[in-house]
Design a protein around this motif. Structure first.
Motif, PDB file in Angstrom:
ATOM      1  N   PHE A  34       0.820  -1.200   0.000  1.00  0.00           N
ATOM      2  CA  PHE A  34       0.000   0.000   0.000  1.00  0.00           C
ATOM      3  C   PHE A  34       0.863   1.263   0.000  1.00  0.00           C
ATOM      4  CE2 PHE A  34      -2.865  -3.125   2.218  1.00  0.00           C
ATOM      5  CZ  PHE A  34      -3.682  -3.333   1.118  1.00  0.00           C
ATOM      6  N   PHE A  35       0.193   2.416  -0.043  1.00  0.00           N
ATOM      7  CA  PHE A  35       0.901   3.685  -0.132  1.00  0.00           C
ATOM      8  C   PHE A  35       1.613   3.997   1.184  1.00  0.00           C
ATOM      9  CE2 PHE A  35       0.897   8.315   0.633  1.00  0.00           C
ATOM     10  CZ  PHE A  35       1.788   8.679  -0.364  1.00  0.00           C
ATOM     11  N   ILE A  36       2.922   4.219   1.086  1.00  0.00           N
ATOM     12  CA  ILE A  36       3.739   4.580   2.241  1.00  0.00           C
ATOM     13  C   ILE A  36       4.370   5.935   1.932  1.00  0.00           C
ATOM     14  CG2 ILE A  36       5.686   3.946   3.706  1.00  0.00           C
ATOM     15  CD1 ILE A  36       5.157   1.017   2.869  1.00  0.00           C
ATOM     16  N   PRO A  37       4.076   6.955   2.719  1.00  0.00           N
ATOM     17  CA  PRO A  37       4.575   8.298   2.410  1.00  0.00           C
ATOM     18  C   PRO A  37       6.030   8.469   2.802  1.00  0.00           C
ATOM     19  CG  PRO A  37       3.374   8.349   4.472  1.00  0.00           C
ATOM     20  CD  PRO A  37       3.272   6.923   3.949  1.00  0.00           C
ATOM     21  N   THR A  38       6.600   9.576   2.387  1.00  0.00           N
ATOM     22  CA  THR A  38       7.940   9.958   2.852  1.00  0.00           C
ATOM     23  C   THR A  38       7.802  10.727   4.159  1.00  0.00           C
ATOM     24  OG1 THR A  38       7.812  11.967   1.525  1.00  0.00           O
ATOM     25  CG2 THR A  38       8.885  10.049   0.529  1.00  0.00           C
ATOM     26  N   PRO A  39       8.861  10.757   4.964  1.00  0.00           N
ATOM     27  CA  PRO A  39       8.769  11.492   6.233  1.00  0.00           C
ATOM     28  C   PRO A  39       8.534  12.979   5.985  1.00  0.00           C
ATOM     29  CG  PRO A  39      10.756  10.137   6.139  1.00  0.00           C
ATOM     30  CD  PRO A  39      10.175  10.138   4.777  1.00  0.00           C
ATOM     31  N   SER A  40       7.887  13.605   6.942  1.00  0.00           N
ATOM     32  CA  SER A  40       7.667  15.042   6.849  1.00  0.00           C
ATOM     33  C   SER A  40       8.784  15.782   7.575  1.00  0.00           C
ATOM     34  CB  SER A  40       6.317  15.411   7.457  1.00  0.00           C
ATOM     35  OG  SER A  40       6.256  14.996   8.807  1.00  0.00           O
ATOM     36  N   PRO A  41       9.095  17.010   7.156  1.00  0.00           N
ATOM     37  CA  PRO A  41      10.090  17.804   7.881  1.00  0.00           C
ATOM     38  C   PRO A  41       9.671  17.948   9.344  1.00  0.00           C
ATOM     39  CG  PRO A  41       9.493  18.821   5.790  1.00  0.00           C
ATOM     40  CD  PRO A  41       8.525  17.714   6.025  1.00  0.00           C
ATOM     41  N   PRO A  42      10.630  17.985  10.283  1.00  0.00           N
ATOM     42  CA  PRO A  42      12.080  18.108  10.030  1.00  0.00           C
ATOM     43  C   PRO A  42      12.795  16.780   9.910  1.00  0.00           C
ATOM     44  CG  PRO A  42      11.667  18.275  12.374  1.00  0.00           C
ATOM     45  CD  PRO A  42      10.320  18.082  11.718  1.00  0.00           C
TER      46      PRO A  42
END
Length: 685
Positions: free
Chosen positions: A509-517
């Motif tokens: 399934f869809f796995i996002p990238t980490p958000s800042p910071p």
């Protein structure tokens, strides 16, 4: 948790026993050897040939294993590896390689916790207690030129408030071996009170100023931050996660360190460890078999992490919850052998980190090929010639796909304690034995300890868990054949639509990238879930309304978030979420029953409710409080597996657009969640 207070001799007494004592030992042996030869050149240095002769004698001495026994310590040496153990406690205070310095951390670490076994245990009325398995008796079990085996034991006494176990910790060194082995036997007497074991492991704390590069897999390896970097960092949502905002290596700035990034499934966890900064020495934990681990081949657990620390985990609740703690009742007798595991040390003349890792993997493969070992001397360890085997062929039949049963290739087939289908993932008191089927579905489960088992299987790409109808009895030296067996895949109707792949995981399934910071991790790995804070991304992607997945239009790889988590509001409160699956159905049969097959890859304190079309109707499924695997917080992609078969009355469906509503109703914190493995709507039976 409270650590038991154990009175031990002073640190000064323990530190007197070092592997360097062997220099004196070898010189005395050399002198006696030379006297026995009646050589004309008895005075060292009087003959130019004396130095080469000295080296030759030392080389011969190095082909054997030798031991020094003192009242407070014992030293074992095979001229490659040398270990120092406290007596009678059985803690490793020194580990050296080829005469070098101690590889175990000295400063800031108690001398009896540099290399040791420990256990977490608790009573029904008390909290968790950490016990270092401090031995009260020492014994030399085996002494020959080829093998030394020593034992450190302790027995429970009736009325004692200490750990209600008898234990036997063993350490083994073989001639010519670049490492040593360790295993343990735990025994609960029937007279001991009830208690549970949430965790059991072996721990090595390596020199901080030496080891900096860690590898747990080909694609999970990197130069690591330091323990001081963690102390200088910012604690995040839970203690294990730290934002590195002031690291010693500037490239690590804004990375998150968390030991759970480096967890592996049992089936993958064969070798992991550390190498020194200059690639001069590697130290690796090799686990040649899974039979003594809990939870089956897909159970995830810790490996190595910042410290530098290397672990061998045998029992834990990680990614599972209390269901994987070993619960022992009053009046119950229990005994189990854990290990041996191999602690392997290596070097590379070219000072190459990849070469050290490749060599460690090659050694691991040799250890796996040699399992089960023949050298352990404990009567509780089952030797190869005392074991049996189980063979057969697994077929699979899904009537909606196949006209006849077909071979189940690449399936996991295993023996575990007698139970129901899928019960092996909770099994923790006995032994488990697993293998993979060939392309024709054939399998042979080798080296099985005699006993009565259930035969289980899990087939990737097919929903459900298989259990063979009869118990399988394995005796010493036996070869049991179960013939051709067929797994009839659970199904009640033809597929109308499906989401995902039945593989016990949410990885597709869809796995996002980490958000800042938070900066993405450095290791070369496509397991994008091994990142901190991904649960926060759901609220960013769906700030005002929840996920809607439209059959025929949406793509689960891009449009199905990998975990149904709570939405976090601007005031940091958590709000329950309801996901919708929208689909069209032509002229449903109001008198028929449709079936929603729903498999969860994870659940953590979840209350999942399933409805159709009417959000205010009574749920067709309400799980109640389910799961405690904490997989989202621990950067996993699955925990324990759950399967629900939900009947949907035909009269609740309409001609045209319909909606399945999935509500995760428990919204207390960041981490209540479910991960879906696979969802399938089936037509009438």
């Amino acid at each position: 948790m409270n650590r038991n207070k154990i009175l031990v001799p002073s640190m000064e007494m323990k530190e007197t026993g070092r592997c360097s004592d062997y220099r004196i030992f070898r010189r005395i042996g050399l002198f006696l050897f030379l006297l026995s030869t009646h050589s004309k050149s008895l005075v060292f240095g009087s003959d130019d040939r004396s130095e080469p002769r000295l080296r030759q004698v030392v080389k011969q001495s190095g082909s054997t294993v030798q031991i020094i026994e003192k009242p407070t310590y014992v030293v074992i040496n095979n001229n490659i590896v040398c270990i120092n153990l406290t007596v009678p406690e059985g803690a490793i205070t020194s580990l050296t390689y080829k005469g070098g310095r101690n590889l175990l951390q000295i400063n800031g670490v108690k001398f009896n916790q540099r290399g040791h076994w420990d256990i977490v245990w608790s009573t029904p009325s008390g909290g968790d207690v950490i016990d270092d398995l401090v031995g009260t008796s020492y014994k030399l079990i085996m002494k020959s030129n080829d093998q030394i085996e020593v034992s450190f034991t302790s027995k429970w006494n009736s009325g004692s408030h200490k750990l209600p176990l008898n234990f036997d910790k063993r350490f083994v060194m073989l001639s010519g071996s670049s490492g040593f082995y360790s295993y343990a036997v735990l025994e609960k007497p029937a007279a001991a009170p009830s208690f549970s074991i949430p965790e059991f492991r072996m721990v090595f704390k390596l020199q901080q100023n030496m080891f900096s590069w860690m590898s747990v897999a080909d694609d999970i390896q990197r130069t690591m931050p330091t323990a001081q970097d963690r102390l200088n960092g910012k604690k995040l949502a839970y203690p294990e996660a730290v934002l590195l905002n002031n690291p010693s290596n500037p490239t690590f700035k804004n990375q998150v360190d968390d030991k759970y990034f480096y967890s592996l499934e049992n089936r993958e966890n064969r070798v992991h460890g550390w190498a020194t900064s200059d690639a001069s020495v590697g130290c690796w934990v090799i686990t040649p078999a899974d039979e003594f681990r809990t939870g089956g081949p897909f159970k995830q657990d810790l490996t190595s992490h910042v410290g530098p620390t290397a672990l061998s985990m045998f029992i834990s609740r990680h990614y599972a919850g209390n269901g994987l703690a070993v619960n022992l009742a009053a009046g119950e007798y229990w005994k189990k052998v854990f290990g041996p595991v191999f602690i392997y040390l290596n070097s590379d003349s070219s000072r190459s980190l990849p070469n050290l890792w490749e060599d460690a993997k090659n050694t691991m493969q040799s250890e796996v090929a040699n399992w089960p070992y023949t050298f352990p001397r404990s009567n509780d360890y089952v030797q190869p010639n005392q074991r049996g085997a189980v063979a057969g062929k697994l077929l699979i039949f899904d009537w909606a796909i196949h006209s006849l049963a077909v071979p189940a290739s690449s399936a996991y087939v295993g023996l575990a304690q007698v139970g129901t289908a899928g019960s092996w993932q909770y099994e923790n008191k006995g032994y488990q034995f697993w293998t993979k089927t060939g392309s024709d579905g054939s399998f042979v489960i080798k080296n099985v300890i005699p006993g009565t088992y259930s035969l289980f299987a899990s087939v990737p790409g097919f929903l459900g868990d298989y259990k063979y109808d009869s118990n399988v009895v394995v005796s010493s030296g036996s070869s049991v054949s179960v013939g051709s067996i067929t797994f009839n895949v659970p199904r009640k109707g033809h597929t109308i639509w499906e989401i995902g792949v039945p593989d016990r995981s949410a990885k597709e399934f869809f796995i996002p990238t980490p958000s800042p910071p938070y900066k993405a991790n450095q290791y070369n790995n496509d397991d994008r879930y091994r990142e901190y804070g991904l649960w926060e991304r759901y609220s960013a992607l769906y700030p005002n309304s929840d996920l809607v997945f439209k059959i025929g239009t949406s793509d689960y790889r891009n449009d199905w978030f990998f975990a149904q988590v709570n939405r976090i509001m601007p005031d940091a409160t958590a709000v329950a979420t309801t996901w919708q699956i929208v689909f069209y159905l032509s002229t449903p049969n109001p008198k028929a029953t449709y079936t929603l097959q729903l498999a969860l890859a994870s659940a953590n304190l979840a209350r999942l409710q399933v409805r159709v079309n009417n959000p205010n109707s009574p749920p067709l499924l309400s799980t109640g409080l389910t799961g405690r695997d904490n997989s989202v917080a621990r950067h996993g992609i699955h925990g324990l597996h759950y399967i629900y078969s939900i009947g949907i009355p035909g009269y609740s469906l309409v001609d045209g657009e319909n909606t399945v509503l999935l509500t995760q109703a428990n919204a207390q914190t960041l981490f209540e969640e479910v991960m879906y493995d696979y969802i399938r709507l089936e037509g009438p039976q």
